[in-house]
Design an enzyme around this catalytic site. Structure first.
Site, PDB file in Angstrom:
ATOM      1  CB  SER A 158     -14.562   0.528   5.935  1.00 32.24           C
ATOM      2  OG  SER A 158     -15.243  -0.702   5.929  1.00 32.24           O
ATOM      3  CE1 TYR A 171     -11.416  -1.692  10.269  1.00 34.94           C
ATOM      4  CE2 TYR A 171     -13.658  -1.643   9.407  1.00 34.94           C
ATOM      5  CZ  TYR A 171     -12.292  -1.677   9.190  1.00 34.94           C
ATOM      6  OH  TYR A 171     -11.806  -1.698   7.902  1.00 34.94           O
TER       7      TYR A 171
HETATM    8  N1  LIG Z   1      -9.403  -5.910   3.812  1.00 35.58           N
HETATM    9  C1  LIG Z   1     -10.651  -5.491   3.947  1.00 35.58           C
HETATM   10  O1  LIG Z   1     -11.606  -6.282   3.837  1.00 35.58           O
HETATM   11  C2  LIG Z   1     -10.940  -4.023   4.180  1.00 35.58           C
HETATM   12  C3  LIG Z   1     -12.230  -3.543   3.951  1.00 35.58           C
HETATM   13  C4  LIG Z   1     -12.515  -2.181   4.144  1.00 35.58           C
HETATM   14  C5  LIG Z   1     -11.508  -1.328   4.563  1.00 35.58           C
HETATM   15  N2  LIG Z   1     -10.253  -1.831   4.797  1.00 35.58           N
HETATM   16  C6  LIG Z   1      -9.224  -0.877   5.225  1.00 35.58           C
HETATM   17  O2  LIG Z   1      -8.207  -0.832   4.240  1.00 35.58           O
HETATM   18  C7  LIG Z   1      -6.972  -0.433   4.835  1.00 35.58           C
HETATM   19  C8  LIG Z   1      -5.856  -1.349   4.384  1.00 35.58           C
HETATM   20  O3  LIG Z   1      -6.074  -2.647   4.898  1.00 35.58           O
HETATM   21  P1  LIG Z   1      -5.638  -3.978   4.125  1.00 35.58           P
HETATM   22  O4  LIG Z   1      -6.866  -4.650   3.696  1.00 35.58           O
HETATM   23  O5  LIG Z   1      -4.598  -3.680   3.113  1.00 35.58           O
HETATM   24  O6  LIG Z   1      -5.032  -4.814   5.364  1.00 35.58           O
HETATM   25  P2  LIG Z   1      -3.562  -5.376   5.657  1.00 35.58           P
HETATM   26  O7  LIG Z   1      -3.613  -5.881   7.056  1.00 35.58           O
HETATM   27  O8  LIG Z   1      -3.113  -6.299   4.594  1.00 35.58           O
HETATM   28  O9  LIG Z   1      -2.616  -4.077   5.572  1.00 35.58           O
HETATM   29  C9  LIG Z   1      -2.648  -3.057   6.527  1.00 35.58           C
HETATM   30  C10 LIG Z   1      -1.240  -2.485   6.650  1.00 35.58           C
HETATM   31  O10 LIG Z   1      -1.309  -1.383   7.565  1.00 35.58           O
HETATM   32  C11 LIG Z   1      -0.189  -1.482   8.430  1.00 35.58           C
HETATM   33  N3  LIG Z   1      -0.456  -0.837   9.715  1.00 35.58           N
HETATM   34  C12 LIG Z   1      -1.317  -1.250  10.683  1.00 35.58           C
HETATM   35  N4  LIG Z   1      -1.228  -0.470  11.747  1.00 35.58           N
HETATM   36  C13 LIG Z   1      -0.282   0.461  11.468  1.00 35.58           C
HETATM   37  C14 LIG Z   1       0.269   1.544  12.199  1.00 35.58           C
HETATM   38  N5  LIG Z   1      -0.125   1.798  13.459  1.00 35.58           N
HETATM   39  N6  LIG Z   1       1.205   2.318  11.601  1.00 35.58           N
HETATM   40  C15 LIG Z   1       1.620   2.047  10.343  1.00 35.58           C
HETATM   41  N7  LIG Z   1       1.155   1.017   9.612  1.00 35.58           N
HETATM   42  C16 LIG Z   1       0.216   0.235  10.175  1.00 35.58           C
HETATM   43  C17 LIG Z   1       0.027  -2.983   8.603  1.00 35.58           C
HETATM   44  O11 LIG Z   1       1.341  -3.250   9.083  1.00 35.58           O
HETATM   45  C18 LIG Z   1      -0.258  -3.510   7.211  1.00 35.58           C
HETATM   46  O12 LIG Z   1       0.918  -3.580   6.419  1.00 35.58           O
HETATM   47  C19 LIG Z   1      -7.223  -0.419   6.339  1.00 35.58           C
HETATM   48  O13 LIG Z   1      -7.453   0.909   6.757  1.00 35.58           O
HETATM   49  C20 LIG Z   1      -8.491  -1.244   6.480  1.00 35.58           C
HETATM   50  O14 LIG Z   1      -9.210  -0.916   7.648  1.00 35.58           O
HETATM   51  C21 LIG Z   1      -9.954  -3.142   4.614  1.00 35.58           C
END
Ligand SMILES: NC(=O)c1ccc[n+]([C@@H]2O[C@H](COP(=O)([O-])OP(=O)(O)OC[C@H]3O[C@@H](n4cnc5c(N)ncnc54)[C@H](O)[C@@H]3O)[C@@H](O)[C@H]2O)c1
Length: 279
Positions: A158, A171
């Site tokens: 991130s 985080y």
């Molecule tokens: N959305 C943002 O603004 C953002 C920004 C920077 C980084 N990220 C990172 O991107 C990645 C994806 O996030 P996203 O935005 O698609 O969010 P999201 O919540 O839509 O998707 C995350 C997915 O990960 C799954 N997950 C969570 N914990 C889990 C576990 N213990 N085992 C297996 N699966 C699990 C959830 O069920 C979900 O389907 C994450 O690592 C997040 O930290 C997100």
């Protein structure tokens, strides 16, 4: 014309929705078969983000099949190494090989300063967003090594893995840790032509960001803020005039890193951040 990852197999965590689903579709569009895992239920009790469901993972599978690619799915918590290993072992048995790993699963929880963060929130965060990434790669590496063709591993960090924001220190610590893991795996696996990189997104239009809690965080001055209200403030984080990016913007970076176009790129944190790191 052959796709950019034609004939390869990609193992993706957190693939039920959001960025993970988008990565599965983008890689499938370019010719990859997919091993997709997700926990499909809540993993932490202080998250404002609704959990993904088994139906979400099934929808990812249908979408990949609609692109005429094969997909194997499993409901797995990335904190459970044995379950991860059996999912990837079974996926490789069915699809025949492994080339690409995208350790994308992650959570958001809490929302306090570090001195007030609950131990359970800390433990869930580090367990999923840091240890879960290590376990994902650990489960996959034997298959990359036995394939003997090298490989590409992409760890989702991130902008918060490169700089700090308040009220989410656990985080920030986990995502900085992911950068350390990425560099260490890159050093250890390079001799086998296995490349390891990170993507570092800013806000992405997924349920993790696009939810009521985040909108209230950005606009505490409004009673019922919506996306347009949030955009005005979120945009201030960036150089480019957007408040967030779309999942496919991250998927395009993942695809590039997974493809032969990036064959000599390893150990790199790739920001997809609308210029957030310049601020
Ligand atoms: N959305 C943002 O603004 C953002 C920004 C920077 C980084 N990220 C990172 O991107 C990645 C994806 O996030 P996203 O935005 O698609 O969010 P999201 O919540 O839509 O998707 C995350 C997915 O990960 C799954 N997950 C969570 N914990 C889990 C576990 N213990 N085992 C297996 N699966 C699990 C959830 O069920 C979900 O389907 C994450 O690592 C997040 O930290 C997100």
């Amino acid at each position: 014309m052959a796709g950019r990852v034609e004939g390869k197999v990609a193992f993706i965590t957190g693939a039920a929705r959001g960025q993970g689903r988008s990565h599965a579709l983008r890689l499938a569009q370019e010719g990859a078969d997919i091993i997709a895992v997700d926990v499909c239920r809540p993993v932490t009790d202080t998250s404002a983000i609704p959990a993904s469901t088994p139906d979400d993972l099934a929808e990812t599978a249908d979408l990949v099949k609609g692109l005429n690619r094969r997909i194997v799915t499993a409901e797995v918590d990335v904190r459970d190494f044995d379950a991860l290993k059996s999912a990837v072992d079974s996926g490789v048995e069915q699809l025949g090989r492994l080339d690409i790993v995208v350790a994308n699963a992650g959570i958001g929880n809490g929302g306090d300063t570090l001195d007030k963060t609950k131990e359970s929130d800390w433990d869930d965060m580090i367990g999923v967003n840091l240890s879960g990434v290590w376990k994902t790669v650990k489960a996959a590496v034997p298959h990359l090594l036995s394939g003997g063709r090298g490989g590409s591993i992409v760890l989702t960090s991130s902008v918060g893995g490169l700089k700090a924001y308040p009220n989410t220190g656990h985080y920030i610590a986990a995502k900085h840790g992911v950068i350390g893991l990425m560099r260490s795996f890159a050093v250890e696996l390079g001799q086998h032509s296995i490349r390891v990189n990170s993507v570092c997104p800013t806000n992405v239009n997924t349920p993790m960001f696009m939810n009521e809690g985040t909108m209230k965080l950005f606009r505490p001055d409004l009673e019922n803020p919506g996306p347009d209200d949030m955009a005005v403030v979120a945009q201030l984080m960036h150089v480019l005039p957007v408040g967030w990016v779309e999942p496919v913007d991250i998927s395009n970076a993942v695809l590039f890193l997974a493809s032969e176009e990036a064959r000599y790129i390893t150990g790199l944190p790739v920001t997809v951040d609308a210029g957030s790191m310049l601020k």
